[in-house]
Scaffold this motif. Structure first.
Motif, PDB file in Angstrom:
ATOM      1  N   ALA A 147       0.854  -1.207   0.000  1.00 42.56           N
ATOM      2  CA  ALA A 147       0.000   0.000   0.000  1.00 42.56           C
ATOM      3  C   ALA A 147       0.885   1.251   0.000  1.00 42.56           C
ATOM      4  O   ALA A 147       0.554   2.255  -0.640  1.00 42.56           O
ATOM      5  CB  ALA A 147      -0.914  -0.014   1.222  1.00 42.56           C
ATOM      6  N   GLY A 148       2.015   1.190   0.701  1.00 44.26           N
ATOM      7  CA  GLY A 148       2.903   2.361   0.769  1.00 44.26           C
ATOM      8  C   GLY A 148       3.742   2.544  -0.482  1.00 44.26           C
ATOM      9  O   GLY A 148       4.143   3.655  -0.803  1.00 44.26           O
ATOM     10  N   LEU A 149       4.020   1.436  -1.167  1.00 53.33           N
ATOM     11  CA  LEU A 149       4.879   1.492  -2.364  1.00 53.33           C
ATOM     12  C   LEU A 149       4.156   0.766  -3.496  1.00 53.33           C
ATOM     13  O   LEU A 149       4.532  -0.352  -3.895  1.00 53.33           O
ATOM     14  CB  LEU A 149       6.223   0.809  -2.067  1.00 53.33           C
ATOM     15  N   PRO A 150       3.066   1.362  -4.010  1.00 52.06           N
ATOM     16  CA  PRO A 150       2.189   0.627  -4.935  1.00 52.06           C
ATOM     17  C   PRO A 150       2.880   0.157  -6.217  1.00 52.06           C
ATOM     18  O   PRO A 150       2.449  -0.833  -6.810  1.00 52.06           O
ATOM     19  CB  PRO A 150       1.052   1.614  -5.239  1.00 52.06           C
ATOM     20  N   LYS A 151       3.952   0.845  -6.605  1.00 53.61           N
ATOM     21  CA  LYS A 151       4.589   0.447  -7.878  1.00 53.61           C
ATOM     22  C   LYS A 151       5.634  -0.654  -7.684  1.00 53.61           C
ATOM     23  O   LYS A 151       6.152  -1.193  -8.662  1.00 53.61           O
ATOM     24  CB  LYS A 151       5.262   1.655  -8.521  1.00 53.61           C
ATOM     25  N   ALA A 165      19.896  -2.132   0.213  1.00 52.24           N
ATOM     26  CA  ALA A 165      19.774  -1.990   1.672  1.00 52.24           C
ATOM     27  C   ALA A 165      18.931  -3.119   2.223  1.00 52.24           C
ATOM     28  O   ALA A 165      18.037  -3.634   1.552  1.00 52.24           O
ATOM     29  CB  ALA A 165      19.136  -0.650   2.028  1.00 52.24           C
ATOM     30  N   ALA A 166      19.236  -3.481   3.480  1.00 57.83           N
ATOM     31  CA  ALA A 166      18.383  -4.402   4.239  1.00 57.83           C
ATOM     32  C   ALA A 166      17.805  -3.589   5.380  1.00 57.83           C
ATOM     33  O   ALA A 166      18.551  -2.994   6.167  1.00 57.83           O
ATOM     34  CB  ALA A 166      19.209  -5.569   4.769  1.00 57.83           C
ATOM     35  N   LEU A 167      16.472  -3.534   5.420  1.00 59.26           N
ATOM     36  CA  LEU A 167      15.805  -2.710   6.435  1.00 59.26           C
ATOM     37  C   LEU A 167      15.292  -3.625   7.531  1.00 59.26           C
ATOM     38  O   LEU A 167      14.425  -4.479   7.285  1.00 59.26           O
ATOM     39  CB  LEU A 167      14.684  -1.892   5.783  1.00 59.26           C
ATOM     40  N   ASN A 168      15.853  -3.456   8.723  1.00 57.86           N
ATOM     41  CA  ASN A 168      15.581  -4.343   9.856  1.00 57.86           C
ATOM     42  C   ASN A 168      14.293  -3.899  10.548  1.00 57.86           C
ATOM     43  O   ASN A 168      14.127  -2.711  10.825  1.00 57.86           O
ATOM     44  CB  ASN A 168      16.769  -4.182  10.825  1.00 57.86           C
ATOM     45  N   GLN A 186       7.676   3.939   8.416  1.00 66.22           N
ATOM     46  CA  GLN A 186       9.090   4.373   8.469  1.00 66.22           C
ATOM     47  C   GLN A 186       9.907   3.704   7.359  1.00 66.22           C
ATOM     48  O   GLN A 186      10.728   4.342   6.697  1.00 66.22           O
ATOM     49  CB  GLN A 186       9.685   4.054   9.846  1.00 66.22           C
ATOM     50  N   ILE A 187       9.670   2.411   7.152  1.00 68.08           N
ATOM     51  CA  ILE A 187      10.452   1.686   6.131  1.00 68.08           C
ATOM     52  C   ILE A 187      10.124   2.213   4.734  1.00 68.08           C
ATOM     53  O   ILE A 187      11.018   2.422   3.905  1.00 68.08           O
ATOM     54  CB  ILE A 187      10.204   0.167   6.270  1.00 68.08           C
ATOM     55  N   VAL A 188       8.842   2.456   4.485  1.00 65.90           N
ATOM     56  CA  VAL A 188       8.444   3.016   3.177  1.00 65.90           C
ATOM     57  C   VAL A 188       9.149   4.360   2.962  1.00 65.90           C
ATOM     58  O   VAL A 188       9.742   4.612   1.906  1.00 65.90           O
ATOM     59  CB  VAL A 188       6.900   3.178   3.108  1.00 65.90           C
ATOM     60  N   ILE A 230      12.866   3.783   2.195  1.00 67.22           N
ATOM     61  CA  ILE A 230      13.122   3.272   0.833  1.00 67.22           C
ATOM     62  C   ILE A 230      12.944   4.411  -0.179  1.00 67.22           C
ATOM     63  O   ILE A 230      13.765   4.585  -1.093  1.00 67.22           O
ATOM     64  CB  ILE A 230      12.211   2.065   0.518  1.00 67.22           C
ATOM     65  N   GLN A 231      11.901   5.211   0.016  1.00 68.83           N
ATOM     66  CA  GLN A 231      11.682   6.331  -0.924  1.00 68.83           C
ATOM     67  C   GLN A 231      12.870   7.299  -0.871  1.00 68.83           C
ATOM     68  O   GLN A 231      13.357   7.760  -1.908  1.00 68.83           O
ATOM     69  CB  GLN A 231      10.375   7.058  -0.580  1.00 68.83           C
ATOM     70  N   ALA A 232      13.338   7.583   0.349  1.00 69.20           N
ATOM     71  CA  ALA A 232      14.474   8.516   0.476  1.00 69.20           C
ATOM     72  C   ALA A 232      15.728   7.917  -0.153  1.00 69.20           C
ATOM     73  O   ALA A 232      16.466   8.606  -0.871  1.00 69.20           O
ATOM     74  CB  ALA A 232      14.717   8.846   1.949  1.00 69.20           C
ATOM     75  N   LEU A 233      15.968   6.631   0.080  1.00 64.74           N
ATOM     76  CA  LEU A 233      17.159   5.993  -0.509  1.00 64.74           C
ATOM     77  C   LEU A 233      17.089   6.027  -2.034  1.00 64.74           C
ATOM     78  O   LEU A 233      18.084   6.274  -2.710  1.00 64.74           O
ATOM     79  CB  LEU A 233      17.285   4.548  -0.006  1.00 64.74           C
TER      80      LEU A 233
END
Ligand code: NDP
Ligand code: OXD
Length: 306
Positions: free
Chosen positions: A21-25, A59-62, A282-284, A287-290
């Motif tokens: 839902a946060g990263l639909p694409k 990246a690995a997001l913990n 937070q993770i979404v 990822i968007q910022a990265l």
């Protein structure tokens, strides 16, 4: 963009739905051995095979704050490790520690057993100055806990690697100030990351330096504590008790002496739970910022180990 989800002990479906839902694409799926290359992994205690098979991960997001399980693996140098940065954990940690502190200092366990016996007995009021609280680790969680404890007007000390300035908290830092910190502390709260430098830091030598009648609240990692040393100091009366949320082996094995010790309270690694929606948001965002090439909070410094 491909994202693979590889989290032990976590029901994946709600996470996959929330991330989607946060990263639909994005193409987001549960990790399976042999999957095509992904850009990011969302992880908790993943197997080594994830990094062996996905060396291209950016990246690995913990999905936790502690990265000790990740740092025990061989992670490619080009894969950033990013941890949760609060995401609703610091307020839970503050609740847990204040509860443990106040339960001990206000002797609620005595009132509980008196109530079971139908006994109406009051206790002498406490002097807060007799219970200075020392917090090991003044990071995201430790700083919030220190401020919460200070609200209850206990003397509060904190210890970290680098110097800090937190109103209402006497901040000490570095190995050379540890002994002084311990000598001024009666209730010790551990919120350090587990690193080679901090493993076994709660041992006979350090705990013996606490003020007599000390109380330990360990909410960081079980491998910080030398369990037999705590048991021995409880036996001598130097330590008055402990509330422990984390253990060298989890779940705490049946028959472990901590389960039945009259002055130890055990909780099942629950002091600050990962909150799914806050963590997904937070993770979404990270990822968007990265993807935009921007810096993100919570990138693990491999040299420091946290
Ligand atoms: P942070 O990285 O934000 O903070 C770590 C703190 O420890 C920093 O103040 C750091 O100093 C200090 N520190 C690290 N190494 C040393 C050292 N060798 N000597 C002195 N100080 C040191 O972590 P968090 O606050 O987010 O989390 C702390 C830990 O809590 C996690 O690593 C995890 O193990 C545990 N945890 C437990 C949970 C539970 O449910 N029981 C839930 C979440 C986390 P400096 O500021 O100078 O870098
Ligand atoms: C964490 C934990 O590190 O749950 O987040 O222990």
């Amino acid at each position: 963009m491909r994202i693979t989800f590889c989290c032990t002990d976590t029901k994946p479906e709600p996470w996959l739905q929330g991330l989607q839902a946060g990263l639909p694409k994005a193409d987001i799926s549960l990790w399976h051995s042999g999957d095509p290359p992904a850009d990011y992994a969302v992880v908790w205690a993943p197997p080594q095979a994830l990094f062996d098979q996905q060396p291209q991960l950016k990246a690995a997001l913990n999905i936790g704050a502690g990265v000790d399980a990740l740092l025990a693996l061989q992670v490619p140098a080009t894969t950033k490790l990013v941890r949760l940065d609060d995401a609703g954990m610091s307020v839970q940690m503050a609740e847990y520690v204040c509860h443990a502190l106040i339960r001990h200092t206000r002797e609620f366990d005595v009132f509980e057993s008196n109530a079971l016996a139908g006994t109406w007995t009051r206790r002498k009021p406490l002097a807060r100055s007799d219970f200075p609280v020392g917090i090991l680790g003044l990071g995201v969680l430790g700083a919030r806990v220190a401020q919460a404890v200070a609200q209850f007007e206990f003397p509060v000390l904190g210890w970290s690697r680098s110097p800090k300035n937190i109103p209402g908290v006497q901040c000490l830092s570095g190995a050379q100030e540890l002994d002084g910190f311990l000598a001024k502390t009666r209730v010790l709260v551990n919120l350090l990351p587990l690193t080679p430098e901090t493993e076994n830091i709660l041992n006979r030598r350090t705990l013996s330096q606490l003020q007599r009648g000390a109380y330990l609240i360990n909410v960081a990692r079980g491998r910080h504590l030398v369990e037999d040393d705590l048991l021995a100091l409880l036996e001598t009366g130097h330590m008055a008790g402990a509330m422990l949320d984390v253990f060298r082996t989890e779940p705490l094995p049946a028959g472990h002496p901590f389960w039945t010790h009259p002055r130890i309270t055990v909780t099942p690694h629950t002091s600050a739970r990962t909150l799914r929606s806050e963590s997904i948001a937070q993770i979404v965002g990270k990822i968007q910022a990265l993807e935009r090439g921007e810096p993100v909070a919570g990138v693990v410094d491999l040299a420091r180990g946290y």
